[in-house]
Design a protein around this motif. Structure first.
Motif, short mmCIF file in Angstrom:
data_model
loop_
_atom_site.label_atom_id
_atom_site.label_comp_id
_atom_site.label_asym_id
_atom_site.label_seq_id
_atom_site.Cartn_x
_atom_site.Cartn_y
_atom_site.Cartn_z
N ASN A 111 56.39 42.24 70.82
CA ASN A 111 56.13 41.25 71.87
C ASN A 111 56.65 41.73 73.23
OD1 ASN A 111 54.88 39.42 70.15
ND2 ASN A 111 56.80 38.41 69.61
N TYR A 112 57.76 42.46 73.24
CA TYR A 112 58.31 42.97 74.48
C TYR A 112 57.36 43.96 75.13
CZ TYR A 112 61.42 45.40 77.72
OH TYR A 112 61.97 45.97 78.85
N PHE A 113 56.84 44.90 74.35
CA PHE A 113 55.95 45.92 74.90
C PHE A 113 54.50 45.44 75.00
CE2 PHE A 113 59.36 48.79 73.28
CZ PHE A 113 59.63 49.45 74.46
N GLY A 114 54.14 44.44 74.20
CA GLY A 114 52.78 43.97 74.18
C GLY A 114 51.83 44.88 73.42
N GLU A 115 52.36 45.72 72.58
CA GLU A 115 51.53 46.63 71.78
C GLU A 115 52.35 47.16 70.61
OE1 GLU A 115 50.68 50.54 73.44
OE2 GLU A 115 52.01 50.07 75.14
N LYS A 116 51.64 47.78 69.67
CA LYS A 116 52.32 48.37 68.51
C LYS A 116 53.20 49.54 68.93
CE LYS A 116 49.02 47.37 64.77
NZ LYS A 116 48.22 47.98 63.69
N VAL A 117 54.22 49.80 68.11
CA VAL A 117 55.11 50.94 68.35
C VAL A 117 54.85 52.01 67.30
CG1 VAL A 117 56.90 49.51 69.39
CG2 VAL A 117 56.96 49.98 66.92
N VAL A 118 55.23 53.23 67.63
CA VAL A 118 55.30 54.30 66.64
C VAL A 118 56.77 54.44 66.26
CG1 VAL A 118 55.01 56.76 66.18
CG2 VAL A 118 53.28 55.53 67.49
N VAL A 119 57.07 54.34 64.98
CA VAL A 119 58.44 54.48 64.51
C VAL A 119 58.74 55.95 64.25
CG1 VAL A 119 60.05 54.01 62.62
CG2 VAL A 119 58.63 52.17 63.56
N VAL A 120 59.84 56.44 64.81
CA VAL A 120 60.39 57.75 64.47
C VAL A 120 61.70 57.48 63.75
CG1 VAL A 120 61.30 59.93 65.34
CG2 VAL A 120 59.26 58.91 66.40
N ALA A 121 61.77 57.81 62.48
CA ALA A 121 62.90 57.42 61.64
C ALA A 121 63.59 58.64 61.06
CB ALA A 121 62.44 56.50 60.51
N HIS A 122 64.90 58.63 61.12
CA HIS A 122 65.69 59.71 60.53
C HIS A 122 66.25 59.29 59.19
CE1 HIS A 122 69.62 62.10 60.29
NE2 HIS A 122 68.66 62.99 60.13
N SER A 123 66.15 60.18 58.21
CA SER A 123 66.80 60.01 56.91
C SER A 123 66.42 58.68 56.26
CB SER A 123 68.31 60.17 57.07
OG SER A 123 68.94 60.36 55.83
N LYS A 124 67.41 57.89 55.82
CA LYS A 124 67.11 56.64 55.12
C LYS A 124 66.35 55.65 56.00
CE LYS A 124 69.36 52.76 52.74
NZ LYS A 124 69.16 51.76 53.81
N GLY A 125 66.37 55.84 57.31
CA GLY A 125 65.60 54.98 58.20
C GLY A 125 64.13 54.98 57.86
N GLY A 126 63.63 56.10 57.31
CA GLY A 126 62.24 56.16 56.90
C GLY A 126 61.95 55.29 55.70
N VAL A 127 62.91 55.22 54.76
CA VAL A 127 62.76 54.36 53.59
C VAL A 127 62.87 52.90 54.01
CG1 VAL A 127 63.67 53.83 51.28
CG2 VAL A 127 63.77 56.18 52.14
N ASP A 128 63.80 52.59 54.91
CA ASP A 128 63.94 51.23 55.43
C ASP A 128 62.64 50.78 56.12
OD1 ASP A 128 66.57 51.21 54.56
OD2 ASP A 128 67.39 51.75 56.52
N THR A 129 62.04 51.70 56.88
CA THR A 129 60.81 51.37 57.59
C THR A 129 59.66 51.10 56.63
OG1 THR A 129 61.51 52.72 59.48
CG2 THR A 129 59.16 52.17 59.32
N GLN A 130 59.54 51.93 55.58
CA GLN A 130 58.47 51.69 54.61
C GLN A 130 58.67 50.37 53.90
OE1 GLN A 130 57.81 54.48 51.30
NE2 GLN A 130 55.62 54.14 51.59
N SER A 131 59.91 50.01 53.63
CA SER A 131 60.20 48.73 53.00
C SER A 131 59.76 47.59 53.92
CB SER A 131 61.69 48.61 52.70
OG SER A 131 61.98 47.43 51.98
N ALA A 132 60.04 47.72 55.24
CA ALA A 132 59.62 46.69 56.21
C ALA A 132 58.10 46.54 56.21
CB ALA A 132 60.12 47.06 57.60
N LEU A 133 57.39 47.66 56.11
CA LEU A 133 55.93 47.64 56.15
C LEU A 133 55.32 47.08 54.88
CD1 LEU A 133 55.41 51.12 57.79
CD2 LEU A 133 54.54 48.97 58.72
N VAL A 134 55.72 47.62 53.75
CA VAL A 134 55.06 47.30 52.47
C VAL A 134 55.53 45.97 51.90
CG1 VAL A 134 54.68 48.10 50.10
CG2 VAL A 134 54.68 49.75 51.99
N HIS A 135 56.83 45.67 52.04
CA HIS A 135 57.38 44.50 51.36
C HIS A 135 57.69 43.32 52.29
CE1 HIS A 135 57.73 46.74 47.62
NE2 HIS A 135 58.25 47.74 48.30
N TYR A 136 57.73 43.56 53.60
CA TYR A 136 58.13 42.46 54.50
C TYR A 136 57.17 42.23 55.66
CZ TYR A 136 62.43 42.74 51.83
OH TYR A 136 63.34 42.75 50.80
N GLY A 137 55.95 42.77 55.58
CA GLY A 137 54.89 42.39 56.50
C GLY A 137 54.98 42.90 57.91
#
Length: 499
Positions: A111-137
């Motif tokens: 909402n702040y940017f008014g557009e989608k973001v590209v996530v750059v994730a290090h280490s476990k941050g990539g697993v956290d991000t996939q969890s946000a996408l697949v399991h939490y919408g």
């Protein structure tokens, strides 16, 4: 007064040369590490054409400032014309906790940017991000994900941290937490089973990086790399094999360690084109699986591990068999100034241990006291140590020896099978520590077998079963010792998951 003026001028020049990070959302101050707070970087004077804002997501036991303190990733992105945001997740929590939190906050960032973001994730941050996408919408708010050495299949260092020998030390330095628990390889096999089969797993494209460098002897990531070398190419914390996903595009595997892979000067230019709107995504599962098959390898048994607590004088004896070309004694402790003396079977003494602070996500806060010897004599070596106060320690002895490839283990059904070459005469003990689904140690069992026979994995309930197998015996008439560590997960229906 003159010194103060000089300091002020230098500080001001430095401050003006680096873009500032401003606060957004409900942030009240700029302190990094507060879960759920997110920050927006300075807006470039000229924004790169057709670009998406970048949301940087940190890894295990880390925080948002990992991208801009002693790291030029933020500066590189800013100077390249990209808008940026940084978020703090729960440093020691699981992908479930962090996935839910990230999904909530990324909507605010969208909402702040008014557009989608590209996530750059290090280490476990990539697993956290996939969890946000697949399991939490979080799909509507994220355009694509770039992971930098993310342990998509877990890390054997997490298995080590939860093993029966390392528990003393890991508990003291705080690395036994929900995040480390969830990155055990058995648990991550379960996570893959409940994630990869979801219909929305293909909605947001993933791109991956992997690293193959651990640094030189004595460096902060060398010791993690040495341990993981039994499992394949790695960056000191995560293997290349674990950094891959079967439906992702692998951008590059290069000579980065687990720290340098997230530095702007190392990888930004390699993924810069993937930040733009014009990118298309067409995953090729078949081609990936063919390539991944070449990376598969059976883990070698190149380590002997033990540990515990003591105060005063303590001795550990380690068997070194015939034909060892190199042996490294790595005493990992919560104390920096431990006194150590190593004695060979012929009574020759060594006291010149290198001392290095650990900088991995799994044993951060520990100190390595280490020494490597070429062509050591066979027999029992003695390590004597002294500490004036209680010390928690983990001794990892790493071998380069023909024996390494003569021992292996695998899980079949509910059996842990230990296989030994006929040239070896060994007995084995297996200690199983059962941690329930909440990460609490519920039961510890030990089984003893002769001649490398099978061990039954008990079913005590849902959770992780961390298995430590101690192998003792002889090779060509000389004493032999090795340790094999592996984890499995048993779900609420009794199904077993193993890497």
């Amino acid at each position: 007064m003159l010194n103060f003026k000089k300091w002020f001028i230098v500080f001001t020049a430095f401050f003006l040369s680096v873009p500032s990070v401003s606060l957004a959302g409900s942030i009240k101050d700029g302190t990094s590490g507060n879960p759920g707070e997110w920050y927006v970087g300075e807006t470039p004077s000229t924004i790169a054409a057709n670009s998406h804002p970048i949301l940087f997501v940190h890894g295990l036991n880390s925080s948002s400032d990992t991208w801009y303190v002693n790291n030029n990733m933020y500066t590189t992105a800013y100077q390249s014309g990209y808008e940026t945001a940084f978020i703090d997740l729960n440093a020691g929590k699981s992908m479930w906790d962090n996935g839910a939190l990230l999904a909530e906050k990324v909507k605010e960032i969208y909402n702040y940017f008014g557009e989608k973001v590209v996530v750059v994730a290090h280490s476990k941050g990539g697993v956290d991000t996939q969890s946000a996408l697949v399991h939490y919408g979080a799909d509507p708010y994220i355009e694509r994900v770039i992971t930098l050495s993310s342990p998509h299949r877990g890390s054997q260092l997490a298995d080590l941290a939860y093993s029966s020998w390392a528990g003393w030390l890991a508990g003291i330095i705080g690395s036994k937490n929900d995040g480390t628990y969830s990155l055990q390889t058995g648990y991550m096999d379960y996570y893959r089973s409940v994630t990869d089969n979801q219909a929305n797993v293909y909605n947001t494209p993933f791109y991956t990086f992997g690293g193959t460098k651990w640094g030189s002897f004595g460096s902060a990531l060398y010791w993690g790399g040495l341990y993981l070398s039994s499992y394949g190419s790695n960056d000191g914390a995560v293997t290349v094999q674990s950094s891959r996903l079967p439906y992702a595009t692998e951008i590059s595997v290069g000579r980065w360690d687990h720290t340098t892979i997230k530095e702007g000067s190392s990888t930004f230019n390699l993924f810069k084109d993937y930040l733009n709107e014009s990118m298309t995504y067409s995953p090729s599962i078949a081609s990936f699986e063919t390539a991944a098959a070449t990376e598969e390898m059976e883990a070698s048994a190149g380590h002997y591990v033990t540990g515990g607590e003591y105060v005063g004088t303590h001795k550990e004896r380690v068997a070194v068999e015939k034909g060892v070309s190199s042996v490294t004694f790595d005493w990992i402790s919560d104390h920096k100034n431990t006194s150590l003396i190593l004695q060979s079977p012929s009574n020759k003494t060594y006291a010149d241990f290198d001392v290095t602070a650990d900088d991995t996500e799994f044993f951060d806060g520990a100190y390595h006291h280490s020494i490597t010897l070429k062509n050591p004599e066979s027999g029992k070596w003695t390590l004597e140590t002294k500490a004036d106060q209680k010390e928690s320690y983990l001794l990892n002895t790493a071998f380069e020896s023909p024996v390494d490839a003569m021992l292996s283990s695998e899980v079949e059904g509910n059996q842990m099978k230990v296989k030994a070459n006929k040239k070896l005469n060994v007995n084995t003990d297996m200690t199983i520590e059962y941690y329930d689904k909440n990460g609490k140690l519920k039961e510890k069992k030990m089984q003893a077998k002769k001649n490398g026979k099978d061990f039954k994995i008990p079913s005590l309930g849902e959770g992780v079963y961390n298995m430590t197998i101690d192998v003792k015996g002889t090779y060509d008439g000389t004493p032999l010792e090795r340790t094999i560590i592996q984890s499995v997960y048993i779900d609420d229906k009794g199904k077993l998951y193993t890497p």
